[in-house]
Design a protein around this motif. Structure first.
Motif, PDB file in Angstrom:
ATOM      1  N   PHE A 113       0.835  -1.193   0.000  1.00 28.24           N
ATOM      2  CA  PHE A 113       0.000   0.000   0.000  1.00 28.24           C
ATOM      3  C   PHE A 113       0.866   1.238   0.000  1.00 28.24           C
ATOM      4  O   PHE A 113       1.856   1.307   0.678  1.00 28.24           O
ATOM      5  N   GLY A 114       0.478   2.216  -0.788  1.00 26.37           N
ATOM      6  CA  GLY A 114       1.205   3.477  -0.687  1.00 26.37           C
ATOM      7  C   GLY A 114       1.257   4.236  -1.967  1.00 26.37           C
ATOM      8  O   GLY A 114       0.494   5.168  -2.155  1.00 26.37           O
ATOM      9  N   THR A 115       2.132   3.881  -2.866  1.00 25.96           N
ATOM     10  CA  THR A 115       2.335   4.699  -4.043  1.00 25.96           C
ATOM     11  C   THR A 115       1.574   4.148  -5.224  1.00 25.96           C
ATOM     12  O   THR A 115       1.313   2.958  -5.344  1.00 25.96           O
ATOM     13  N   ALA A 116       1.235   5.058  -6.150  1.00 26.97           N
ATOM     14  CA  ALA A 116       0.577   4.638  -7.372  1.00 26.97           C
ATOM     15  C   ALA A 116       1.564   3.959  -8.309  1.00 26.97           C
ATOM     16  O   ALA A 116       1.177   3.159  -9.156  1.00 26.97           O
ATOM     17  N   ALA A 117       2.855   4.278  -8.193  1.00 25.91           N
ATOM     18  CA  ALA A 117       3.871   3.738  -9.103  1.00 25.91           C
ATOM     19  C   ALA A 117       4.475   2.470  -8.520  1.00 25.91           C
ATOM     20  O   ALA A 117       5.599   2.446  -8.047  1.00 25.91           O
ATOM     21  N   MET A 118       3.703   1.399  -8.526  1.00 26.66           N
ATOM     22  CA  MET A 118       4.174   0.121  -8.026  1.00 26.66           C
ATOM     23  C   MET A 118       4.999  -0.588  -9.104  1.00 26.66           C
ATOM     24  O   MET A 118       4.806  -0.343 -10.293  1.00 26.66           O
ATOM     25  N   PRO A 119       5.901  -1.496  -8.710  1.00 22.96           N
ATOM     26  CA  PRO A 119       6.564  -2.332  -9.709  1.00 22.96           C
ATOM     27  C   PRO A 119       5.529  -3.066 -10.551  1.00 22.96           C
ATOM     28  O   PRO A 119       4.504  -3.516 -10.032  1.00 22.96           O
ATOM     29  N   ALA A 120       5.812  -3.220 -11.836  1.00 17.00           N
ATOM     30  CA  ALA A 120       4.828  -3.804 -12.750  1.00 17.00           C
ATOM     31  C   ALA A 120       4.373  -5.185 -12.298  1.00 17.00           C
ATOM     32  O   ALA A 120       3.198  -5.535 -12.393  1.00 17.00           O
ATOM     33  N   ALA A 121       5.325  -5.992 -11.795  1.00 21.71           N
ATOM     34  CA  ALA A 121       4.988  -7.356 -11.396  1.00 21.71           C
ATOM     35  C   ALA A 121       4.023  -7.397 -10.224  1.00 21.71           C
ATOM     36  O   ALA A 121       3.328  -8.380 -10.018  1.00 21.71           O
ATOM     37  N   LEU A 122       3.982  -6.324  -9.448  1.00 25.22           N
ATOM     38  CA  LEU A 122       3.148  -6.286  -8.253  1.00 25.22           C
ATOM     39  C   LEU A 122       1.839  -5.542  -8.472  1.00 25.22           C
ATOM     40  O   LEU A 122       0.930  -5.641  -7.672  1.00 25.22           O
ATOM     41  N   SER A 123       1.720  -4.846  -9.590  1.00 26.02           N
ATOM     42  CA  SER A 123       0.579  -3.961  -9.795  1.00 26.02           C
ATOM     43  C   SER A 123      -0.752  -4.681  -9.689  1.00 26.02           C
ATOM     44  O   SER A 123      -1.693  -4.193  -9.077  1.00 26.02           O
ATOM     45  N   ALA A 124      -0.850  -5.859 -10.320  1.00 26.42           N
ATOM     46  CA  ALA A 124      -2.126  -6.563 -10.336  1.00 26.42           C
ATOM     47  C   ALA A 124      -2.591  -6.910  -8.934  1.00 26.42           C
ATOM     48  O   ALA A 124      -3.782  -6.853  -8.637  1.00 26.42           O
ATOM     49  N   GLY A 125      -1.668  -7.255  -8.053  1.00 25.29           N
ATOM     50  CA  GLY A 125      -2.059  -7.620  -6.703  1.00 25.29           C
ATOM     51  C   GLY A 125      -2.275  -6.444  -5.786  1.00 25.29           C
ATOM     52  O   GLY A 125      -3.136  -6.465  -4.919  1.00 25.29           O
ATOM     53  N   SER A 126      -1.497  -5.378  -5.967  1.00 26.42           N
ATOM     54  CA  SER A 126      -1.543  -4.262  -5.029  1.00 26.42           C
ATOM     55  C   SER A 126      -2.506  -3.163  -5.445  1.00 26.42           C
ATOM     56  O   SER A 126      -2.961  -2.396  -4.604  1.00 26.42           O
ATOM     57  N   ARG A 127      -2.839  -3.077  -6.732  1.00 23.34           N
ATOM     58  CA  ARG A 127      -3.662  -1.970  -7.211  1.00 23.34           C
ATOM     59  C   ARG A 127      -5.015  -1.872  -6.519  1.00 23.34           C
ATOM     60  O   ARG A 127      -5.448  -0.770  -6.171  1.00 23.34           O
ATOM     61  N   PRO A 128      -5.727  -3.006  -6.275  1.00 22.96           N
ATOM     62  CA  PRO A 128      -7.013  -2.872  -5.582  1.00 22.96           C
ATOM     63  C   PRO A 128      -6.880  -2.234  -4.214  1.00 22.96           C
ATOM     64  O   PRO A 128      -7.757  -1.470  -3.797  1.00 22.96           O
ATOM     65  N   LEU A 129      -5.805  -2.545  -3.498  1.00 20.25           N
ATOM     66  CA  LEU A 129      -5.603  -1.968  -2.169  1.00 20.25           C
ATOM     67  C   LEU A 129      -5.425  -0.466  -2.258  1.00 20.25           C
ATOM     68  O   LEU A 129      -6.054   0.299  -1.522  1.00 20.25           O
ATOM     69  N   HIS A 130      -4.564  -0.024  -3.172  1.00 20.70           N
ATOM     70  CA  HIS A 130      -4.309   1.404  -3.337  1.00 20.70           C
ATOM     71  C   HIS A 130      -5.549   2.129  -3.847  1.00 20.70           C
ATOM     72  O   HIS A 130      -5.936   3.185  -3.332  1.00 20.70           O
ATOM     73  N   ASP A 131      -6.200   1.568  -4.874  1.00 22.10           N
ATOM     74  CA  ASP A 131      -7.344   2.238  -5.485  1.00 22.10           C
ATOM     75  C   ASP A 131      -8.521   2.347  -4.526  1.00 22.10           C
ATOM     76  O   ASP A 131      -9.259   3.341  -4.543  1.00 22.10           O
ATOM     77  N   ALA A 132      -8.706   1.314  -3.694  1.00 25.56           N
ATOM     78  CA  ALA A 132      -9.826   1.357  -2.752  1.00 25.56           C
ATOM     79  C   ALA A 132      -9.655   2.495  -1.761  1.00 25.56           C
ATOM     80  O   ALA A 132     -10.615   3.224  -1.460  1.00 25.56           O
ATOM     81  N   VAL A 133      -8.442   2.675  -1.239  1.00 27.76           N
ATOM     82  CA  VAL A 133      -8.196   3.757  -0.285  1.00 27.76           C
ATOM     83  C   VAL A 133      -8.363   5.110  -0.969  1.00 27.76           C
ATOM     84  O   VAL A 133      -9.024   6.009  -0.447  1.00 27.76           O
ATOM     85  N   THR A 134      -7.772   5.261  -2.154  1.00 26.43           N
ATOM     86  CA  THR A 134      -7.876   6.534  -2.873  1.00 26.43           C
ATOM     87  C   THR A 134      -9.328   6.853  -3.189  1.00 26.43           C
ATOM     88  O   THR A 134      -9.770   8.000  -3.057  1.00 26.43           O
ATOM     89  N   GLY A 135     -10.079   5.847  -3.598  1.00 24.30           N
ATOM     90  CA  GLY A 135     -11.486   6.061  -3.923  1.00 24.30           C
ATOM     91  C   GLY A 135     -12.312   6.490  -2.720  1.00 24.30           C
ATOM     92  O   GLY A 135     -13.188   7.354  -2.823  1.00 24.30           O
ATOM     93  N   ARG A 136     -12.017   5.917  -1.565  1.00 21.68           N
ATOM     94  CA  ARG A 136     -12.784   6.272  -0.373  1.00 21.68           C
ATOM     95  C   ARG A 136     -12.400   7.667   0.128  1.00 21.68           C
ATOM     96  O   ARG A 136     -13.247   8.399   0.634  1.00 21.68           O
ATOM     97  N   VAL A 137     -11.123   8.021  -0.014  1.00 22.20           N
ATOM     98  CA  VAL A 137     -10.718   9.386   0.327  1.00 22.20           C
ATOM     99  C   VAL A 137     -11.402  10.373  -0.612  1.00 22.20           C
ATOM    100  O   VAL A 137     -11.876  11.438  -0.189  1.00 22.20           O
ATOM    101  N   ALA A 138     -11.479  10.034  -1.891  1.00 21.89           N
ATOM    102  CA  ALA A 138     -12.168  10.904  -2.856  1.00 21.89           C
ATOM    103  C   ALA A 138     -13.639  11.086  -2.478  1.00 21.89           C
ATOM    104  O   ALA A 138     -14.182  12.192  -2.584  1.00 21.89           O
ATOM    105  N   ALA A 139     -14.280  10.009  -2.031  1.00 25.62           N
ATOM    106  CA  ALA A 139     -15.681  10.109  -1.623  1.00 25.62           C
ATOM    107  C   ALA A 139     -15.847  11.042  -0.431  1.00 25.62           C
ATOM    108  O   ALA A 139     -16.814  11.820  -0.355  1.00 25.62           O
ATOM    109  N   LEU A 140     -14.909  10.986   0.508  1.00 26.81           N
ATOM    110  CA  LEU A 140     -14.957  11.889   1.657  1.00 26.81           C
ATOM    111  C   LEU A 140     -14.787  13.342   1.220  1.00 26.81           C
ATOM    112  O   LEU A 140     -15.506  14.231   1.677  1.00 26.81           O
TER     113      LEU A 140
END
Length: 204
Positions: A113-140
């Motif tokens: 969790f943390g940065t939008a610029a994750m290593p490519a190999a990890l993006s598929a696994g980590s992107r939902p975690l990052h996007d979910a937090v960013t999306g909920r902050v945007a909703a707030l």
């Protein structure tokens, strides 16, 4: 017997994810190998591959587990109904405090969790975690500043999440009064940024 095998399999998966989280905290993603994960989990590499085909799959499963925990921790913090009425410092504290507690309890989470610029190999696994937090902050932010255009909302959410990500490592590494001081600085930075980016704050 099948039920017992299933329970044992679930425990072994938990052991693998726990070992991976610990190694991510110690070594980071790139330096963590499946052999090291297997050794930390107390099993052979062959046994590990019965559950996960590679490190990316383990990272994806770990991200999902952390995401579920993070959703539970933030159930109250991300309550949009109260977002527009709380003083901004209190709202920031409600979001930051459970996030800090989550990362302190799961120090390896900062690798996923943390940065939008994750290593490519990890993006598929980590992107939902990052996007979910960013999306909920945007909703707030959207609930608090209803007149703010969507592009501005999304940009503010992304920057706010990056501010948290930048300081979360030092916060997790610190202890006692130093950790409390860093958390206070993080909150001060977020309040200042959000107050400025949102224009007139209705609950300031």
């Amino acid at each position: 017997m099948p039920v017992r095998r299933q329970a044992r399999g679930e425990r072994r998966i938990g052991d693998i994810l726990d070992a991976t989280l610990a190694l991510f905290a110690e070594l980071g993603y790139d330096r963590t190998s499946t052999n090291a994960i297997a050794a930390r989990a107390g099993m052979s590499p062959g046994s590990l591959y019965q559950y996960f085909p590679n490190k990316e799959a383990i990272a994806e499963a770990l991200s999902q587990r952390l995401l579920d925990q993070l959703r539970a921790a933030h159930a109250a913090a991300f309550d949009q109904a109260s977002a527009a009425s709380l003083p901004l410092p209190e709202l920031v504290s409600r979001v930051v405090d459970p996030l800090v507690a989550f990362n302190v309890a799961n120090p390896g989470a900062k690798t996923l969790f943390g940065t939008a610029a994750m290593p490519a190999a990890l993006s598929a696994g980590s992107r939902p975690l990052h996007d979910a937090v960013t999306g909920r902050v945007a909703a707030l932010i959207r609930a608090r500043f209803p007149g703010l255009p969507d592009p501005d909302v999304n940009r503010a959410a992304m920057v706010a999440v990056q501010i948290v990500a930048a300081l979360m490592g030092p916060i997790v590494a610190a202890e006692g009064r130093e950790r409390a001081a860093l958390v206070a600085e993080l909150k001060r930075a977020l309040v200042g940024y959000l107050a400025g980016s949102g224009g007139s704050d209705p609950a300031a």
